[in-house]
Design an enzyme around this catalytic site. Structure first.
Site, PDB file in Angstrom:
ATOM      1  N   ALA A  10      85.904 101.635 -18.954  1.00  0.00           N
ATOM      2  CA  ALA A  10      84.642 102.319 -18.672  1.00  0.00           C
ATOM      3  C   ALA A  10      84.766 103.000 -17.315  1.00  0.00           C
ATOM      4  O   ALA A  10      84.852 102.336 -16.284  1.00  0.00           O
ATOM      5  CB  ALA A  10      83.493 101.322 -18.667  1.00  0.00           C
ATOM      6  N   SER A  12      83.081 105.465 -14.654  1.00  0.00           N
ATOM      7  CA  SER A  12      81.846 106.132 -14.234  1.00  0.00           C
ATOM      8  C   SER A  12      82.126 107.354 -13.386  1.00  0.00           C
ATOM      9  O   SER A  12      81.241 108.179 -13.157  1.00  0.00           O
ATOM     10  CB  SER A  12      80.988 105.156 -13.421  1.00  0.00           C
ATOM     11  OG  SER A  12      81.622 104.861 -12.188  1.00  0.00           O
ATOM     12  N   GLY A  14      83.211 106.793 -10.330  1.00  0.00           N
ATOM     13  CA  GLY A  14      83.180 106.183  -9.006  1.00  0.00           C
ATOM     14  C   GLY A  14      84.514 105.568  -8.641  1.00  0.00           C
ATOM     15  O   GLY A  14      85.447 105.511  -9.459  1.00  0.00           O
ATOM     16  N   ILE A  15      84.602 105.062  -7.420  1.00  0.00           N
ATOM     17  CA  ILE A  15      85.869 104.551  -6.916  1.00  0.00           C
ATOM     18  C   ILE A  15      86.336 103.321  -7.679  1.00  0.00           C
ATOM     19  O   ILE A  15      87.517 103.206  -8.027  1.00  0.00           O
ATOM     20  CB  ILE A  15      85.767 104.243  -5.394  1.00  0.00           C
ATOM     21  CG1 ILE A  15      87.105 103.709  -4.871  1.00  0.00           C
ATOM     22  CG2 ILE A  15      84.610 103.311  -5.091  1.00  0.00           C
ATOM     23  CD1 ILE A  15      87.133 103.521  -3.359  1.00  0.00           C
ATOM     24  N   CYS A 106      71.154  96.204 -19.634  1.00  0.00           N
ATOM     25  CA  CYS A 106      72.103  97.240 -20.055  1.00  0.00           C
ATOM     26  C   CYS A 106      73.495  96.662 -20.257  1.00  0.00           C
ATOM     27  O   CYS A 106      74.143  96.918 -21.271  1.00  0.00           O
ATOM     28  CB  CYS A 106      72.141  98.364 -19.016  1.00  0.00           C
ATOM     29  SG  CYS A 106      73.238  99.723 -19.472  1.00  0.00           S
ATOM     30  N   CYS A 204      69.588 103.721 -12.671  1.00  0.00           N
ATOM     31  CA  CYS A 204      70.109 105.039 -13.031  1.00  0.00           C
ATOM     32  C   CYS A 204      69.043 105.975 -13.577  1.00  0.00           C
ATOM     33  O   CYS A 204      69.113 107.190 -13.387  1.00  0.00           O
ATOM     34  CB  CYS A 204      71.266 104.899 -14.021  1.00  0.00           C
ATOM     35  SG  CYS A 204      70.808 104.260 -15.645  1.00  0.00           S
TER      36      CYS A 204
END
Length: 366
Positions: A10, A12, A14-15, A106, A204
């Site tokens: 998964a 996103s 991001g880091i 989620c 989010c």
């Protein structure tokens, strides 16, 4: 074919999730990246720009990393799945006078299930995410979480709802690293800008952090429906009118009424549209009831088992005992915990290991 098998990561953008994908790719896994679109900001009515995991820049960052390292990447639209469950639950919980934790819902009901479904379709043995936690297999054959090495980033609290079939196929490569090490890895992989990327702690689908505005936009006529309720003290004495019970949360101090000294929301009754105010010490309680339990380390627990209970993400936890009670768990703490909020998660630990968790239930105010 990879000797370690296929893994669906998964990503996103991001880091953390990017480093996970690159780390597993380097270790010899056959990586497939997937970015999940959970929310359409154009339908939120928010004036804020898209942030966090659902904006086009994040999608492009994830895809670019995959292309540069030679593994496939897909974008998965789960807006319908996400909205029907997570957002509807978010609204329903506030309308029931509780304080929801949508990230837990989620992770538990949407993201992991969606990942596993696509992993099966793509022939992937594992799924992987950028969460800071560890997964273990106990001698009793059960999988369970433990805290990540970096206490400041540990995310085991928000993953208590993961069931055995999900844990058994999940990889959490960041569990034994500190955030500073992951930032350095990003630089070493050739992504210095990613290492500087800021993190979003917002919900989010509420990018401006204004959950009250979100509720008003989501529920037609909500303000009119809940107007005219009363602030009361713990004896039931009326103190003044409020804007409607869904717009308040346990522990809230700001936006109440002037009393000449600090007061806090200590309880909410949606049936009477009543918000109970009290002193800071009134927030402290030594008992709570927890429902919707998911056990991890053990299949069930014996009455009186001693655990540490965390009642919020940044809570350090309080030592106490668990008791089985009509399908729920009664928690008796050795010391008071402040701000126990119905709708939030309570997670039970033995040391750093997650026994299980559930949702805090409402206790009658008076």
């Amino acid at each position: 074919m990879s000797s370690k098998g296929k893994v669906l990561v998964a990503m996103s953008g991001g880091i953390d999730s990017t480093v996970v994908a690159l780390m597993l790719h380097k270790q010899g896994y056959e990586v497939i990246g997937i970015t999940m679109k959970t929310w359409d900001y154009s339908s939120s009515g928010s004036s804020s720009k898209e942030t966090g995991c659902c904006n086009i820049d994040s999608f492009n960052d994830a895809r670019q990393a995959a292309v540069q390292h030679g593994f496939p990447h897909f974008i998965l639209d789960i807006r319908d799945e996400f909205g029907d469950f997570v957002i509807d639950n978010f609204v329903e919980e506030y309308l029931a006078g509780r304080t929801p934790n949508p990230c837990v819902m989620c992770n538990t009901h949407i993201k992991w299930r969606a990942l596993l479904k696509r992993a099966d379709a793509l022939g992937c043995k594992f799924i992987a995410t950028g969460h800071y936690a560890n997964i273990h297999l106990g001698e009793n054959g059960r999988y369970y979480l433990s805290k990540g090495l970096d206490e400041t980033k540990d995310q085991s609290y928000v993953l208590w709802g993961l069931q055995q079939d999900l844990l058994s196929r999940t990889l959490l490569p960041l569990g034994n690293y500190r955030k500073s090490e992951i930032r350095q890895m990003a630089v070493d992989y050739g992504y210095p800008e990613l290492a500087k990327k800021s993190e979003s702690y917002e919900i989010c689908f509420v990018p401006d952090n204004d959950y009250r505005g979100f509720l008003k936009r989501r529920v037609d006529g909500l303000e009119e429906k809940v107007a005219g309720g009363w602030f009361v003290d713990k004896t039931g004495k009326k103190l003044g009118q409020h804007n409607g019970y869904p717009f308040y949360t346990i522990g809230q101090r700001k936006g109440l009424i002037a009393m000449g000294h600090p007061v806090y929301v200590t309880s909410i009754d949606p049936q009477t549209n009543t918000v109970v105010l009290g002193e800071e010490e009134d927030l402290a309680k030594a008992e709570l009831t927890v429902g919707k339990i998911n056990w991890q380390k053990y299949e069930t627990v014996k009455d009186g088992i001693e655990v540490i209970t965390k009642i919020r993400y940044k809570d350090k936890g309080t030592l106490g005992k668990l008791h089985n009670e009509d399908g729920k768990i009664k928690v008796t703490l050795y010391n008071n915990a402040s701000g126990i909020a119905p709708g939030q998660s309570a997670v039970f630990y033995e040391g750093d290991e997650v026994i299980g968790g559930g949702i805090i239930q409402r206790e009658m105010a008076f």
